[in-house]
Design an enzyme around this catalytic site. Sequence first.
Site, PDB file in Angstrom:
ATOM      1  N   GLU A  33       0.809  -1.225   0.000  1.00 52.99           N
ATOM      2  CA  GLU A  33       0.000   0.000   0.000  1.00 52.99           C
ATOM      3  C   GLU A  33       0.840   1.273   0.000  1.00 52.99           C
ATOM      4  OE1 GLU A  33      -0.748  -2.647   1.857  1.00 52.99           O
ATOM      5  OE2 GLU A  33      -2.756  -3.227   1.179  1.00 52.99           O
ATOM      6  N   HIS A  40     -11.467  -4.927   8.679  1.00 55.12           N
ATOM      7  CA  HIS A  40     -12.019  -4.746   7.332  1.00 55.12           C
ATOM      8  C   HIS A  40     -13.343  -3.974   7.359  1.00 55.12           C
ATOM      9  CE1 HIS A  40      -9.157  -7.970   6.521  1.00 55.12           C
ATOM     10  NE2 HIS A  40      -9.337  -7.828   5.229  1.00 55.12           N
TER      11      HIS A  40
END
Lengths: 318, 317
Positions: free
Chosen positions: A58, A127
């Site tokens: 990321e 999440h």
Amino acid sequence: MNKTYLQALNEGLRQLLTTMPEAYILGEDVGTYGGGFGVTKGLVADFPDRVLDTPISEAAITGVATGSALLGKRPILEIQFSDFLTVAIDQIVNEAAKIHFLSNGQQSVPMVIRAASGSGTGASAQHSQSFENWFSHVPGLIVAMPANAYDAKGILVSAVRNNNPVLIFEPKSLYKTSAHVPDELYEVPLGQAKTVVSGDDLTIIAIGRMVEVAKKVAEQVSISIEIVDPITISPLDIGTLVSSAKKTGRVLILTEATKQSGISSEILAQLIEAGFSGKIKRLGGKFMPISAAKFVELGQVPTEIEILETIDTLLRDD
Amino acid sequence: MQKINKRRALSWYETMIRIRQFENIIDDKNRAGHLYGTTHLYNGQEAIATAICDLLVPSDLILSTHRNHGHAIAKGTKTYPMFAEIFGKQTGTNGGHGGSMHISDITVGNFGGNGIVGGNYPVALGLGQALKMDHSDNIVVCFSGDGSTNEGTFHESLNLASIWGLPIIFVVENNQYAMSSDASVMIAGSISERAKNYNMATFKVDGQDVFAVHETFLQAQDAVKQGPVLIEAVTYRFKGHSRSDIEQYRTPDEFFNWEDPIKKLRETLIADYDISAEEIALIDEKTYQKLASEADQALSDEDTISPVDIWKAVYSE
């Protein structure tokens, strides 16, 4: 024509790639897989050089977006779950958002980050988070959270055309919801709130998926509720919020993100600083990690019952 | 035999002494109380930026670190606005808002220093990706230090650069210390060996020898046509980490183990290039006079003030 939030984004991305040669998409699994939730499905077939599957890195891929934006590209980066923004946070906060200021305006970073956000899918604590509070704290970054398919496409188009880093939180519980979405490219302006429902007795300021919840609640009460959606969280269109608050005299602020140190605290403070002297209540996500258990998770964001009770309180104390 | 012609060797000397004296003046002004912020000196590492940037064209791009004065000067950033930047003046390269760690000048391909160790690697990927998309022949040189090779961004970026074949030369200047931390006890294995595992061409070079750096970088420029390259330049930081470093982590005589790249080049110029000590002394003196007067002028410039319209300073239109 009615389209889902997913279809609206997919169509918007396709049209942006078609009309802007400098635009490209990158992210984990955005190619053949179609992105974590299917937003980029089918695009790689038509734009094989401009839809780039990346490694699970990321920080690195956020830097790819930043550096290429410095040279005039218009990267649209998908961070699969907004939770993973934490892994890229240095690149967002210390690099992308600061470059314009640090270079005395000589450099700009026209990049977009899209991130699926929020709870409601049973995906548990890593999440399901709502990080819009965090990023609204960063000067140089624009943060938006469209609450329906129409705004999702329009904000995407505005973001890609904007010369600053724009972070878009897409509430993933809304991906399958539908709204009227024009076929052509159009913009929903950044930094401009929208009055979703007009009313006289009470203002609900709702963000993201809370807008739909607020609409359902408004249909269940006898009073006239006005619903205002900031859409862009930073910079905040406080003027529109203040006008509505002063008109109705009562405000309820609804967020999926936690109340603590968050955007709802900020809105409350700014309303008071702007001279609003009516009643204000806030409801937000509970200050705890999101549980995997369905009945715990569903109660961690403001529920219709809680909202109705809070509206009663706002009215009762008159 | 001279492999490098006299003009080029002399130009290296001029660049290296300009970097050294620029920073000596910064150090003096710091001691005299003229510096508000911090500064990180490149003293001892000048041969690396000099030899590398000499082989670049203005449209090649560099990224640097908190220790960026040498890279900026070697890439062509003017010294007067650099002084002004470090002194917090409106006439600075970055309007005074960046300070010593963030000097940038995109007109010469200098995308600037960086206060985050390893923060520049991912941005280098993006510059490289844009060049690749534009089918450009230009390259990106990403200067970093030994400490950054323990950051996750180093590993993420080497991997991505390699699989995407990006036109980036990563130059890791191993100056033996990450602040006070000795590289020999902080880095498992070796920096250049790490890069080999990412399937990249790698080089290790004596960073105190400008001729060696030049030769290595020529090879790297050839290799980068096939994909990213990493060069580990072994060097030594003669000054402390920053202005507040009292250097208790190393012995005062340690620097005798290391060659001064400027002294080394000076000796070569005299021995192999028929240049007299007097000619060199004249270069030193002229360079110093020019820089000293720039510094004094920069000091008298208007201080940077808060922008009138903060929105426009922070956001692009």
